[in-house]
Design a protein around this motif. Structure first.
Motif, mmCIF file in Angstrom:
data_model
loop_
_atom_site.group_PDB
_atom_site.id
_atom_site.type_symbol
_atom_site.label_atom_id
_atom_site.label_comp_id
_atom_site.label_asym_id
_atom_site.label_seq_id
_atom_site.Cartn_x
_atom_site.Cartn_y
_atom_site.Cartn_z
ATOM 1 N N UNK A 148 99.824 135.879 50.523
ATOM 2 C CA UNK A 148 100.784 134.862 50.114
ATOM 3 C C UNK A 148 101.667 135.373 48.975
ATOM 4 N N UNK A 149 101.082 136.082 48.020
ATOM 5 C CA UNK A 149 101.867 136.641 46.922
ATOM 6 C C UNK A 149 102.942 137.596 47.460
ATOM 7 N N UNK A 150 102.549 138.433 48.405
ATOM 8 C CA UNK A 150 103.508 139.358 48.994
ATOM 9 C C UNK A 150 104.622 138.590 49.710
ATOM 10 N N UNK A 151 104.232 137.560 50.416
ATOM 11 C CA UNK A 151 105.221 136.760 51.138
ATOM 12 C C UNK A 151 106.190 136.081 50.179
ATOM 13 N N UNK A 152 105.650 135.608 49.060
ATOM 14 C CA UNK A 152 106.506 134.963 48.063
ATOM 15 C C UNK A 152 107.510 135.945 47.485
ATOM 16 N N UNK A 153 107.031 137.159 47.162
ATOM 17 C CA UNK A 153 107.946 138.157 46.598
ATOM 18 C C UNK A 153 109.024 138.552 47.605
ATOM 19 N N UNK A 154 108.619 138.709 48.859
ATOM 20 C CA UNK A 154 109.587 139.067 49.895
ATOM 21 C C UNK A 154 110.619 137.956 50.081
ATOM 22 N N UNK A 155 110.137 136.728 50.095
ATOM 23 C CA UNK A 155 111.050 135.591 50.245
ATOM 24 C C UNK A 155 112.024 135.513 49.077
ATOM 25 N N UNK A 156 111.512 135.801 47.884
ATOM 26 C CA UNK A 156 112.367 135.779 46.708
ATOM 27 C C UNK A 156 113.487 136.815 46.820
ATOM 28 N N UNK A 157 113.145 138.007 47.293
ATOM 29 C CA UNK A 157 114.151 139.056 47.454
ATOM 30 C C UNK A 157 115.210 138.651 48.474
ATOM 31 N N UNK A 158 114.750 138.059 49.576
ATOM 32 C CA UNK A 158 115.697 137.613 50.607
ATOM 33 C C UNK A 158 116.614 136.518 50.078
ATOM 34 N N UNK A 159 116.046 135.641 49.286
ATOM 35 C CA UNK A 159 116.845 134.550 48.736
ATOM 36 C C UNK A 159 117.891 135.072 47.746
ATOM 37 N N UNK A 160 117.489 136.066 46.938
ATOM 38 C CA UNK A 160 118.442 136.641 45.988
ATOM 39 C C UNK A 160 119.600 137.320 46.715
ATOM 40 N N UNK A 161 119.305 137.985 47.840
ATOM 41 C CA UNK A 161 120.375 138.602 48.630
ATOM 42 C C UNK A 161 121.297 137.538 49.221
ATOM 43 N N UNK A 162 120.665 136.489 49.742
ATOM 44 C CA UNK A 162 121.464 135.409 50.323
ATOM 45 C C UNK A 162 122.321 134.722 49.271
ATOM 46 N N UNK A 163 121.782 134.617 48.061
ATOM 47 C CA UNK A 163 122.526 133.965 46.981
ATOM 48 C C UNK A 163 123.814 134.716 46.650
ATOM 49 N N UNK A 164 123.709 136.055 46.614
ATOM 50 C CA UNK A 164 124.893 136.859 46.282
ATOM 51 C C UNK A 164 125.943 136.812 47.394
ATOM 52 N N UNK A 165 125.521 136.553 48.619
ATOM 53 C CA UNK A 165 126.439 136.572 49.761
ATOM 54 C C UNK A 165 126.947 135.177 50.120
ATOM 55 N N UNK A 166 126.177 134.154 49.791
ATOM 56 C CA UNK A 166 126.508 132.797 50.204
ATOM 57 C C UNK A 166 126.584 131.876 48.987
ATOM 58 N N UNK A 167 127.652 131.964 48.263
ATOM 59 C CA UNK A 167 127.784 131.142 47.056
ATOM 60 C C UNK A 167 127.835 129.652 47.381
ATOM 61 N N UNK A 168 128.261 129.309 48.598
ATOM 62 C CA UNK A 168 128.356 127.894 48.954
ATOM 63 C C UNK A 168 126.983 127.247 49.050
ATOM 64 N N UNK A 169 125.926 128.075 49.201
ATOM 65 C CA UNK A 169 124.568 127.525 49.333
ATOM 66 C C UNK A 169 123.811 127.594 48.012
ATOM 67 N N UNK A 170 124.521 127.722 46.910
ATOM 68 C CA UNK A 170 123.911 127.968 45.606
ATOM 69 C C UNK A 170 122.861 126.918 45.235
ATOM 70 N N UNK A 171 123.212 125.647 45.299
ATOM 71 C CA UNK A 171 122.316 124.611 44.823
ATOM 72 C C UNK A 171 121.024 124.569 45.636
#
Length: 329
Positions: free
Chosen positions: A115-138
């Motif tokens: 689960x810890x690994x999954x959380x870290x991976x999800x966090x990385x994916x979310x950070x990438x998505x955040x930089x590319x999709x500013x409209x989904x910021x909130x």
């Protein structure tokens, strides 16, 4: 026991006021492969290894005594086959018909590491998505904060176990295990980044006489006081640990030969000038060495230890630097 309680998707154990098992559900028995009759009237500590008994004594019993409940205690339960099962434990004391009982609910945590690994991976994916999709910021920020909260909870669960495994119980400073981890890291930093470091091995002079004359309780107080002195003397980049018996080690981060020798000699002076209750005076002998490119984790300790014994031969209450000793030889 009601059928629903017997088969709920978590373990259930009932204890009497002597912490002996008076009831256990089928779910827990399936996890651990115990037969019910084997556990009945057994002390709850039958289910724990020695290290987990220590956690139980230091956390579970005091909380039940003071607050009558325990929340989210992370502990390993030992099955009949000897394998351990990580669990979160909640417990509460209740009085039923004049009898005191403790109800324990155990939640399995076998997938925690994954689960810890999954959380870290999800966090990385979310950070990438955040930089590319500013409209989904909130929306992403909300998910990010939820992940951070879960990570903090996991850190808190592990914190107590980490402190126990890395700390010397008598002196309160780091133990040999933690020292070895830090030495490995410093060696890696040296080869990767060229960061110099030095090692001091410190031994109390005539410590056997302290124990023989004043008793082991006084000897323990001396060890604890020396540990405190070393801890107060150490800098932010240093690691002080009890290596074993009356021997201590001090890893000096970002420290070359000249500075290491000066620090060691200052330690000799501080210890000698310290007021030691009951015994009056105390000194230490120190071996000092600085890590070189041809060294290993084993050789750097051997060099410091060799220098320590030279200090003993030279009258004690002094520091010998391995590099200077080798030049003389």
């Amino acid at each position: 026991m009601e059928h629903r309680l017997a088969n709920i998707p978590c373990g259930y154990i009932a204890l009497n006021d002597q912490f002996r098992i008076v009831e256990v559900n089928e779910t827990f028995l399936q996890w651990t492969s115990y037969a019910k009759q084997v556990l009945m009237n057994q002390h709850i500590e039958k289910l724990f290894t020695s290290s987990n008994k220590l956690i139980f004594h230091s956390y579970f019993y005091p909380n039940m005594l003071l607050y009558k409940h325990v929340d989210e205690l992370f502990i390993h339960v030992r099955g009949e086959d000897g394998k351990t099962i990580p669990c979160l434990v909640n417990a509460i004391e209740q009085e039923i018909e004049g009898e005191t009982y403790i109800d324990m609910v155990l939640m399995p945590m076998k997938k925690r590491i994954d689960y810890e690994k999954e959380v870290r991976k999800t966090k990385q994916l979310l950070e990438q998505a955040y930089s590319q999709k500013t409209v989904a910021y909130e929306h992403l920020q909300y998910i990010y904060e939820k992940i951070e909260l879960k990570q903090a909870q996991l850190v808190e669960i592990n914190k107590q176990l980490v402190e126990i495994s890395n700390t010397d119980n008598l002196t309160g400073i780091a133990n040999r295990r933690y020292f070895q981890e830090q030495l490995t890291q410093l060696v890696s930093n040296f080869h990767e980044q060229g960061q110099a470091f030095s090692l001091l091995v410190i031994d109390i002079d005539y410590f056997k006489q302290v124990n023989d004359t004043h008793g082991h309780p006084v000897g323990d107080l001396v060890l604890a006081q020396l540990g405190l002195i070393l801890k107060m003397t150490a800098r932010e980049q240093d690691t002080v640990a009890r290596f074993g018996g009356e021997e201590f080690v001090l890893l000096l981060g970002e420290t070359a030969e000249v500075d290491a020798l000066e620090i060691a000699q200052q330690l000799n002076k501080v210890v000698e000038e310290t007021i030691w209750p009951t015994i009056g005076r105390l000194t230490v002998s120190i071996g000092c060495t600085t890590y070189k490119a041809e060294d290993t984790e084993g050789s750097v300790f051997e060099h410091a230890d060799e220098a320590l014994y030279a200090s003993k031969r030279n009258g004690r209450n002094c520091t010998t630097q391995y590099e200077a000793m080798r030049k003389v030889q």
